[in-house]
Scaffold this active site. Structure first.
Site, PDB file in Angstrom:
ATOM      1  N   ASP A 111      -8.913 -22.560  35.529  1.00 16.63           N
ATOM      2  CA  ASP A 111      -9.651 -22.662  34.844  1.00 16.63           C
ATOM      3  C   ASP A 111      -9.449 -20.918  33.798  1.00 16.63           C
ATOM      4  O   ASP A 111      -8.239 -20.610  33.529  1.00 16.63           O
ATOM      5  CB  ASP A 111     -10.975 -22.853  34.395  1.00 16.63           C
ATOM      6  CG  ASP A 111     -11.389 -22.585  32.720  1.00 16.63           C
ATOM      7  OD1 ASP A 111     -10.136 -22.323  31.665  1.00 16.63           O
ATOM      8  OD2 ASP A 111     -12.418 -23.392  32.519  1.00 16.63           O
ATOM      9  N   VAL A 167     -13.887 -31.258  31.646  1.00 16.04           N
ATOM     10  CA  VAL A 167     -13.083 -32.337  32.262  1.00 16.04           C
ATOM     11  C   VAL A 167     -14.335 -33.026  33.414  1.00 16.04           C
ATOM     12  O   VAL A 167     -14.629 -31.919  33.909  1.00 16.04           O
ATOM     13  CB  VAL A 167     -11.798 -32.586  32.704  1.00 16.04           C
ATOM     14  CG1 VAL A 167     -10.804 -32.472  31.472  1.00 16.04           C
ATOM     15  CG2 VAL A 167     -11.373 -31.673  33.976  1.00 16.04           C
TER      16      VAL A 167
HETATM   17  P1  IMP Z   1     -12.349 -20.468  36.916  1.00 16.76           P
HETATM   18  O1  IMP Z   1     -13.234 -19.175  37.772  1.00 16.76           O
HETATM   19  O2  IMP Z   1     -12.068 -20.106  35.181  1.00 16.76           O
HETATM   20  O3  IMP Z   1     -10.536 -20.622  37.235  1.00 16.76           O
HETATM   21  O4  IMP Z   1     -12.875 -21.435  37.309  1.00 16.76           O
HETATM   22  C1  IMP Z   1     -13.410 -22.335  38.269  1.00 16.76           C
HETATM   23  C2  IMP Z   1     -14.488 -23.659  38.398  1.00 16.76           C
HETATM   24  O5  IMP Z   1     -15.259 -23.274  37.326  1.00 16.76           O
HETATM   25  C3  IMP Z   1     -13.994 -24.819  39.090  1.00 16.76           C
HETATM   26  O6  IMP Z   1     -14.044 -24.514  40.904  1.00 16.76           O
HETATM   27  C4  IMP Z   1     -14.764 -25.624  38.539  1.00 16.76           C
HETATM   28  O7  IMP Z   1     -15.467 -26.061  39.150  1.00 16.76           O
HETATM   29  C5  IMP Z   1     -15.488 -24.543  37.606  1.00 16.76           C
HETATM   30  N1  IMP Z   1     -14.192 -25.896  36.535  1.00 16.76           N
HETATM   31  C6  IMP Z   1     -13.101 -24.846  35.564  1.00 16.76           C
HETATM   32  N2  IMP Z   1     -13.220 -25.678  34.909  1.00 16.76           N
HETATM   33  C7  IMP Z   1     -13.862 -27.142  34.871  1.00 16.76           C
HETATM   34  C8  IMP Z   1     -14.185 -28.445  33.298  1.00 16.76           C
HETATM   35  O8  IMP Z   1     -12.916 -29.075  33.014  1.00 16.76           O
HETATM   36  N3  IMP Z   1     -14.991 -28.807  34.362  1.00 16.76           N
HETATM   37  C9  IMP Z   1     -15.287 -29.143  35.215  1.00 16.76           C
HETATM   38  N4  IMP Z   1     -15.964 -28.307  36.012  1.00 16.76           N
HETATM   39  C10 IMP Z   1     -14.785 -27.084  36.210  1.00 16.76           C
END
Ligand code: IMP
Length: 183
Positions: free
Chosen positions: A107, A157
């Site tokens: 994300d 999601v």
């Molecule tokens: P980031 O650090 O923002 O890239 O987020 C990564 C982590 O956030 C992933 O490993 C997921 O555990 C969680 N995450 C991000 N987007 C979603 C989503 O749409 N649904 C569920 N978990 C998410």
């Protein structure tokens, strides 16, 4: 668990179980080809990557090793807290090893960029990343992803390992959650 089991909490099925499996088989074939003749350690990121790790590893022909890390970056909400910390470290010493990090979703990129930097400091032969889902609008932090399953829109999601407040991980597909389920 299936769509009927969660009723109107499910807005839509975004990626069916069949499409997930077909894409994971393609990724597995690419990983097999890229790491032929080398020893590979798959590092799954708990808990979200459990399903993709299990299916990717089983679709591969190379005799991989598997290890797990647990990292916290999200609370029970739907946006990153920005704070990343290791809850469970690897059991394996990765120095001199080829490592493929297997993650459910990128994300903001905060979690993966932290993780990749952390693993790189341990002197591995190589570190590459495989993610099942990548949000198109994502990437506050750039992450080099070698294998991507699907690019998706910037929406929350659930399913196939991904949770909302620890629920829905055992759906066999990727779905979107109805707003009433998280507001
Ligand atoms: P980031 O650090 O923002 O890239 O987020 C990564 C982590 O956030 C992933 O490993 C997921 O555990 C969680 N995450 C991000 N987007 C979603 C989503 O749409 N649904 C569920 N978990 C998410």
């Amino acid at each position: 668990m299936n769509a009927d089991d969660i009723g109107d909490d499910l807005l839509d099925v975004l990626i069916s179980a069949e499409r997930l499996q077909a894409r994971i088989s393609e990724l597995a074939a690419r990983v097999d080809a890229d790491y032929a003749g080398r020893e590979l350690l798959l590092v799954g990121v708990l808990k979200g990557a459990v399903m993709v790790m299990a299916d990717l590893a089983r679709a591969m022909h190379l005799p991989v090793r598997m290890d797990w890390m647990a990292i916290s970056s999200y609370g029970s909400g739907t946006k990153s807290s920005g704070v990343v910390r290791i809850l469970k470290d690897l059991d394996t010493d990765i120095s001199g090893k080829h490592v493929l990090v297997v993650e459910d979703i990128v994300d903001s990129g905060l979690t993966l960029s932290y993780l990749v930097n952390n693993l790189q400091s341990r002197d591995p032969a190589s570190v590459a990343v495989c993610v099942l889902l990548r949000k198109r609008a994502a990437a506050q932090m750039p992450v080099d992803v070698a294998y991507t399953g699907f690019e998706i829109a910037d929406e929350f999601v659930i399913g196939y390992g991904l949770d909302y407040a620890e629920r829905y991980r055992n759906l066999p597909f990727i779905g979107t959650l109805a707003p009433h389920a998280y507001t």
